[in-house]
Motif scaffolding. Sequence first.
Motif, PDB file in Angstrom:
ATOM      1  N   ASP A 138       1.323   5.108   1.466  1.00 18.77           N
ATOM      2  CA  ASP A 138       0.820   5.987   2.528  1.00 18.77           C
ATOM      3  C   ASP A 138       0.892   7.460   2.148  1.00 18.77           C
ATOM      4  OD1 ASP A 138       3.518   6.566   2.634  1.00 18.77           O
ATOM      5  OD2 ASP A 138       3.707   6.289   4.809  1.00 18.77           O
ATOM      6  N   TRP A 147      -0.954  -1.119   9.565  1.00 18.38           N
ATOM      7  CA  TRP A 147      -2.150  -0.286   9.486  1.00 18.38           C
ATOM      8  C   TRP A 147      -1.799   1.187   9.583  1.00 18.38           C
ATOM      9  CZ3 TRP A 147      -7.328  -1.753   8.879  1.00 18.38           C
ATOM     10  CH2 TRP A 147      -7.481  -3.125   8.632  1.00 18.38           C
ATOM     11  N   ARG A 148      -2.638   1.986   8.980  1.00 16.16           N
ATOM     12  CA  ARG A 148      -2.397   3.432   8.976  1.00 16.16           C
ATOM     13  C   ARG A 148      -2.337   3.962  10.409  1.00 16.16           C
ATOM     14  NH1 ARG A 148      -2.784   5.069   3.812  1.00 16.16           N
ATOM     15  NH2 ARG A 148      -4.019   3.769   2.395  1.00 16.16           N
ATOM     16  N   ASP A 149      -1.430   4.910  10.623  1.00 19.75           N
ATOM     17  CA  ASP A 149      -1.241   5.571  11.920  1.00 19.75           C
ATOM     18  C   ASP A 149      -0.692   4.638  12.993  1.00 19.75           C
ATOM     19  OD1 ASP A 149      -2.376   7.924  10.804  1.00 19.75           O
ATOM     20  OD2 ASP A 149      -4.398   7.190  11.262  1.00 19.75           O
ATOM     21  N   ASP A 150      -0.240   3.446  12.603  1.00 18.22           N
ATOM     22  CA  ASP A 150       0.357   2.531  13.573  1.00 18.22           C
ATOM     23  C   ASP A 150       1.882   2.676  13.502  1.00 18.22           C
ATOM     24  OD1 ASP A 150       0.398   0.667  15.567  1.00 18.22           O
ATOM     25  OD2 ASP A 150       0.128  -1.070  14.259  1.00 18.22           O
ATOM     26  N   SER A 174      -1.192  -3.469  14.568  1.00 16.74           N
ATOM     27  CA  SER A 174      -1.005  -4.302  13.378  1.00 16.74           C
ATOM     28  C   SER A 174      -0.670  -5.738  13.755  1.00 16.74           C
ATOM     29  CB  SER A 174       0.103  -3.722  12.499  1.00 16.74           C
ATOM     30  OG  SER A 174      -0.209  -2.404  12.076  1.00 16.74           O
ATOM     31  N   ARG A 209       0.861  -1.184   0.000  1.00 17.53           N
ATOM     32  CA  ARG A 209       0.000   0.000   0.000  1.00 17.53           C
ATOM     33  C   ARG A 209       0.895   1.231   0.000  1.00 17.53           C
ATOM     34  NH1 ARG A 209      -0.471   2.978   4.624  1.00 17.53           N
ATOM     35  NH2 ARG A 209       0.247   2.033   6.579  1.00 17.53           N
ATOM     36  N   ASN A 268       1.099  -3.902   3.446  1.00 10.33           N
ATOM     37  CA  ASN A 268      -0.264  -3.595   3.890  1.00 10.33           C
ATOM     38  C   ASN A 268      -0.658  -4.349   5.157  1.00 10.33           C
ATOM     39  OD1 ASN A 268      -0.754  -6.149   2.866  1.00 10.33           O
ATOM     40  ND2 ASN A 268      -2.268  -5.481   1.354  1.00 10.33           N
ATOM     41  N   TYR A 317       4.355  -1.440  16.217  1.00  6.38           N
ATOM     42  CA  TYR A 317       3.174  -1.877  15.455  1.00  6.38           C
ATOM     43  C   TYR A 317       2.256  -2.788  16.276  1.00  6.38           C
ATOM     44  CZ  TYR A 317       6.411  -0.317  11.825  1.00  6.38           C
ATOM     45  OH  TYR A 317       7.307   0.405  11.086  1.00  6.38           O
TER      46      TYR A 317
END
Length: 584
Positions: A526, A536-539, A546, A524, A533, A543
């Motif tokens: 960002d 995860w976003r903002d992690d 995630s 992915r 992917n 992590y």
Amino acid sequence: MIICPERQKLLDCKTHAVVTGGPGSGKTTIALKKAVVRIQAGLFPGQGVLFLSFSRNAVARILQVARLELSREGRALLHVSTFHAFFWDLLKTHAYLLGAPSPLKILMPQDEKVRNAGIKEDDDEEEWKAWLAAREQIFHTEGLIAFDLFAPKAAELLSRSTWIPRLIQQRFPLIIVDEAQDTGPDAWHCIEILAAGSQIVCLADLEQQIFDHLPGIGPERLDEIKNGLRPTEVDLGSQNLRSPGSQIAEFGQDIIAGRVRPGGYKGVSNMPFAPKADLHATLRIALGCLQKQVHAEKQAWADTIAILVPNAKEATAVSAALNTGAKPIPHKLMFDEDEARLAARFAAYLLEPRDAKPLTLQVEEALSLLYELRRAAGAKTDAAQLLKWAVGCKAGKISKAALVKELQKLLTTLTSASFIGDPARDWSSVKASLRASGQALLQSVAGHLDYLVAFNRGKRIGAGLSSAWEQGSSYASARDILDNALAQDLILDGVDDPDGIQVMTIHKAKGKQFDGVIVLRRQRHDGERILSNFIWRDDAPPYRRSRKILMVAVTRARVHTMLVQQVWPECPITRGYILGSAYK
């Protein structure tokens, strides 16, 4: 049969209890044994044991285990329900006490999006507040309740009434709460109220709390359970009963801990693939390798296989890839987006008999359904144009726009006489006509219908349409049949899952189990760089969120888990693990 002391502690306790343990540690099984003990102790006529799950998907697993642990008579006294279904049963009977007109009806998520023009909570604070107020007004004036109001309204009902909690407590002297760590504040408040007169047994695993990004859900829930109930505590640890003889659970725990052990894990393998590799070919190879691994480990082919991905966009991409090639791979896509449901409603309209209606009215109705589809998607310009054409039709003026002309052609071609009474084949005929229309909007509707997979998973839909055809040689009220089936599917999702290959997000897999699992990792972006992917976003490192989500994914397997990973970009979570080759 000898039962370990911790499990026996639950069977013997007369107080509230909380059972903690890792994936596959047997929380559900021992809870059902507790239900057996309570049933054998004696129940009055009309009484039973209530088993509630926050996750709709877990209901199927609970029912499956119940068939092994309980006699037929015992199963008749066990009431397994999702929180949503339990709340709906309460509200449809008693919501009038909160000021809602009778009968109460569900405001389906897709219709909610039509009404609020697809607004989301993080779009505009003032607009969102205005919608929340409007949604409350709709409940009181129209008797329509959105799914997000089920828990708050149920909590309000139980809080304001003396007799309703007492009736529930008398009916269910034992209430088992599965995945208690994921209950929201309103759902938990309901349980606290019922705890005054029923024995509560909570099953929990904080490492599987993957909904803690939602408001009101967090690791403090388990502390609240312990402080509020003062329960007997039963710790089953990380013993793995779901996949005995494998090291799948250990692999999941190592992912959580960020621990890399030198050897591999029995029951876990890895299959790398190039970023530009054909996805259909990659998945076909992976499925073949997984079947071989499962067969080698349990001496039988896998009945159930899941392909798990991080998000809905990936799920649709996987489904599309499986459908391509000379030999499409049959599968079920667990997909519940609102646009797909609205697209299905439009298709259902095309199935309905319309011969007695003037063409202008038919076109108006079709345009209005397409307007709802585009409005729910937040496409305001498209929606406004469709509404303008619909208003024109109502005045007797059909637009000469290409889309409207194509709609007229569809409506005159797809009549009752063009269908044969086989819902699956007639649905496919509608999809084919939409694809052949040459109009992008209508072709996109056909695409949504692929992702709904209504007739592969919707036994209720097919049965309803078949019944309608048998009664009148037409699909009368097809939209009502579809809406009723989808409403039940939302409340009871997962109860009638078929065998075979299922494609879903990791979040939708929570509470499920399969013979074999493929966890697909791709890339992915960002906005700055390409990433795995699995992150995860903002992690941020290490992590934590995630890792919890990935742990849930890999531990869904009973026999074998296969990571199918793009070789680049490297994933910081799976880096360094020595896993067996998928190609054995």
